[in-house]
Design an enzyme around this catalytic site. Structure first.
Site, PDB file in Angstrom:
ATOM      1  N   ASP A  17      44.448  39.653  29.787  1.00 23.32           N
ATOM      2  CA  ASP A  17      44.533  40.478  31.000  1.00 23.32           C
ATOM      3  C   ASP A  17      45.988  41.277  31.508  1.00 23.32           C
ATOM      4  OD1 ASP A  17      42.005  39.518  31.079  1.00 23.32           O
ATOM      5  OD2 ASP A  17      41.900  38.968  33.058  1.00 23.32           O
ATOM      6  N   LYS A  99      35.521  40.802  29.589  1.00 21.22           N
ATOM      7  CA  LYS A  99      35.063  39.576  30.002  1.00 21.22           C
ATOM      8  C   LYS A  99      34.959  39.966  31.518  1.00 21.22           C
ATOM      9  CE  LYS A  99      39.394  37.797  31.445  1.00 21.22           C
ATOM     10  NZ  LYS A  99      39.270  38.034  32.802  1.00 21.22           N
ATOM     11  N   CYS A 138      43.339  33.384  35.384  1.00 23.42           N
ATOM     12  CA  CYS A 138      42.361  33.828  33.796  1.00 23.42           C
ATOM     13  C   CYS A 138      43.269  32.946  32.967  1.00 23.42           C
ATOM     14  CB  CYS A 138      42.531  35.172  33.489  1.00 23.42           C
ATOM     15  SG  CYS A 138      41.091  36.087  34.944  1.00 23.42           S
TER      16      CYS A 138
HETATM   17  C1  VGL Z   1      42.050  37.357  37.517  1.00 26.28           C
HETATM   18  C2  VGL Z   1      41.444  37.234  39.896  1.00 26.28           C
HETATM   19  C3  VGL Z   1      40.514  37.982  39.435  1.00 26.28           C
HETATM   20  C4  VGL Z   1      43.088  37.088  36.346  1.00 26.28           C
HETATM   21  C5  VGL Z   1      41.017  38.159  37.408  1.00 26.28           C
HETATM   22  O1  VGL Z   1      43.200  37.766  35.474  1.00 26.28           O
HETATM   23  O2  VGL Z   1      43.925  36.130  36.354  1.00 26.28           O
HETATM   24  N1  VGL Z   1      42.511  36.991  38.735  1.00 26.28           N
HETATM   25  N2  VGL Z   1      40.369  38.187  38.306  1.00 26.28           N
END
Ligand code: VGL
Ligand code: ZN
Length: 191
Positions: A17, A99, A138
């Site tokens: 991410d 995802k 994540c």
């Molecule tokens: C994430 C919170 C909500 C992350 C993704 O990428 O760590 N954290 N969605």
């Protein structure tokens, strides 16, 4: 751990991410997020398999505050906040995994509701080196689910950063990963 870890043909780098919304100026910013890109851009050129995951949420996702969940809107599909950071060198990334698409599940792990495990196995990957954002969500979920999918898993400490909703969330997450069998390394030990 101080021993060198040579990078092998069956190693994959998983960049979790690296998206605008998780970086300073984004809607769910990780304060130190930009720090990860120097080590990540150096590592992506050296791994035989390089995957990036992206959080890719529909607006009706149950984990958004609008639906009673914990998070502000972030990484909405086809918005600039969901784009990879301009600080990320895209060219060595072989595969992108979307995802968090299912509105009912958190989608924290790169394995959740995706074909990541199948793709890795098809390519003969056995060890995962996980980096990216965020350590306490994540990255942690992807590392732990990597173990449960039968991979050996390393987390690269200088190439991850945490949301830290509570100040010690990063430390707690690293501890939990280590207890599960994840090995913590630094990028200077790789290669
Ligand atoms: C994430 C919170 C909500 C992350 C993704 O990428 O760590 N954290 N969605
Ligand atoms: Zn999310």
């Amino acid at each position: 751990m101080l021993e060198r870890i040579p990078i092998r043909d069956d190693d994959a780098l998983i960049v979790v991410d690296p998206q605008n919304d998780f970086l300073p100026g984004g809607s769910l910013a990780v304060p130190e997020g930009n720090r990860i890109f120097a080590p990540i851009n150096a590592l992506t050129r050296r791994f035989p398999h390089v995957y990036a995951t992206r959080d890719w949420h529909p607006p009706n996702h149950a984990y958004f505050q609008a639906q009673g969940g914990p998070w502000p809107y972030h990484c909405l599909q086809n918005t600039p906040g969901a784009d990879f950071s301009p600080l990320l060198d895209r060219s060595p990334i072989n595969e992108v995994i979307s995802k968090g698409v299912d509105p009912q599940t958190d989608g924290y792990s790169g394995f959740a509701g995706t074909d990541l495990a199948e793709r890795l196995r098809r390519q003969g990957v056995r060890r995962l080196f996980v980096c990216g954002l965020a350590t306490d969500y994540c990255v942690k979920a992807t590392a732990l689910e990597g173990l449960s999918n039968g991979f050996e898993v390393f987390v690269i400490l200088d190439a991850v950063a945490a949301v830290n909703v509570a100040p010690d969330d990063e430390a707690v997450a690293l501890e939990e990963m280590q207890r599960g069998g994840v090995r913590l390394v630094t990028s200077d030990l790789l290669g």
